[in-house]
Write a protein that holds these residues in place. Structure first.
Motif, short mmCIF file in Angstrom:
data_model
loop_
_atom_site.label_atom_id
_atom_site.label_comp_id
_atom_site.label_asym_id
_atom_site.label_seq_id
_atom_site.Cartn_x
_atom_site.Cartn_y
_atom_site.Cartn_z
N GLU A 224 40.63 33.28 35.34
CA GLU A 224 39.80 34.38 35.84
C GLU A 224 39.75 35.51 34.83
O GLU A 224 38.67 36.06 34.55
N ARG B 257 35.12 39.43 38.90
CA ARG B 257 34.51 39.07 40.18
C ARG B 257 33.30 39.93 40.52
O ARG B 257 32.37 39.44 41.16
N LYS C 283 38.92 45.27 46.71
CA LYS C 283 38.88 43.98 47.40
C LYS C 283 38.90 42.84 46.39
O LYS C 283 39.61 41.84 46.57
N ALA C 284 38.15 42.98 45.31
CA ALA C 284 38.13 41.94 44.28
C ALA C 284 39.51 41.76 43.66
O ALA C 284 39.97 40.63 43.46
N ASP D 87 42.37 42.55 45.06
CA ASP D 87 43.24 41.99 46.09
C ASP D 87 43.05 40.47 46.18
O ASP D 87 44.02 39.72 46.23
N HIS D 88 41.79 40.02 46.17
CA HIS D 88 41.52 38.59 46.22
C HIS D 88 42.03 37.88 44.97
O HIS D 88 42.54 36.76 45.05
N ARG E 199 46.13 37.84 45.29
CA ARG E 199 46.83 37.53 46.54
C ARG E 199 47.67 36.26 46.50
O ARG E 199 48.61 36.12 47.27
N ARG E 200 47.35 35.33 45.61
CA ARG E 200 48.14 34.10 45.53
C ARG E 200 49.24 34.17 44.46
O ARG E 200 50.04 33.25 44.33
#
Length: 196
Positions: free
Chosen positions: A10, A71, A89-90, A92-93, A96-97
């Protein structure tokens, strides 16, 4: 490790993500990763000159500050008048893993940069703008008349004394000075160090 591998891929999107403001300038091209790299160097070097600042933290903020754009894409100043990216939000997404310590560290760096309150974050903001100013100065030196107007406004965004000093030095230099300094050595003797 799978989540970290995905995050690495990413982050690599920033090498492909073109900064969109250059279309309005009428010239130039840069990816988000290219911008983040030099901004991090600028911030690190500036912070090393400032007693009491954490230079590594400044550089790390700058390496992470645009991660969400993998993102959201890069929204320039005109785009931002009409569109709002949910970068929180981007991010966080994107994180998050990840292992909680890593995710927390990435978010902490980006949040500190965005808040702009710490001396390190203020210097990081200046480095972000100075990198942009370096691109604009190169454009101006090569004849892009729009770059001068953009430089005027970019300079107004500089917050720190150290940042202002470097920004003013950038404005005074020509973009090619660094490699054209040793004219005789390079251009006449072609780098030959043997006396003639």
């Amino acid at each position: 490790m799978k989540a970290l591998a995905d995050f690495v891929f990413e982050a690599g999107m920033l090498k492909k993500m073109v900064r969109t403001g250059y279309a309005f300038l009428g010239g130039g091209r840069e990816t988000v990763a290219e911008h983040s790299f030099r901004a991090a160097l600028i911030g690190y070097w500036l912070a090393l000159e400032q007693p009491g600042l954490d230079a590594a933290r400044v550089a790390l903020m700058l390496l992470h500050h645009d991660l969400a754009e993998a993102r959201t894409g890069d929204l320039n100043y005109v785009n931002k008048r009409y569109c709002q990216a949910d970068e929180a939000k981007a991010l966080d997404h994107a994180t998050r893993r990840l292992a909680p310590a890593l995710a927390g560290r990435v978010r902490e760096l980006v949040e500190e940069f965005n808040a702009g309150q710490s001396p390190e974050a203020q210097l990081a903001h200046d480095a972000d703008q100075i990198d942009f100013m370096v691109e604009l100065k190169e454009q101006w030196d090569q004849g892009n008349p729009n770059a001068e107007r953009w430089l005027f406004y970019a300079l107004k965004r500089i917050r720190t004394q150290a940042g202002r000093q470097l920004a003013e030095a950038v404005l005074e230099a020509k973009w090619s000075d660094w490699w054209f300094e040793d004219r005789e050595e390079l251009w006449v003797r072609n780098g030959d160090r043997q006396p003639r």
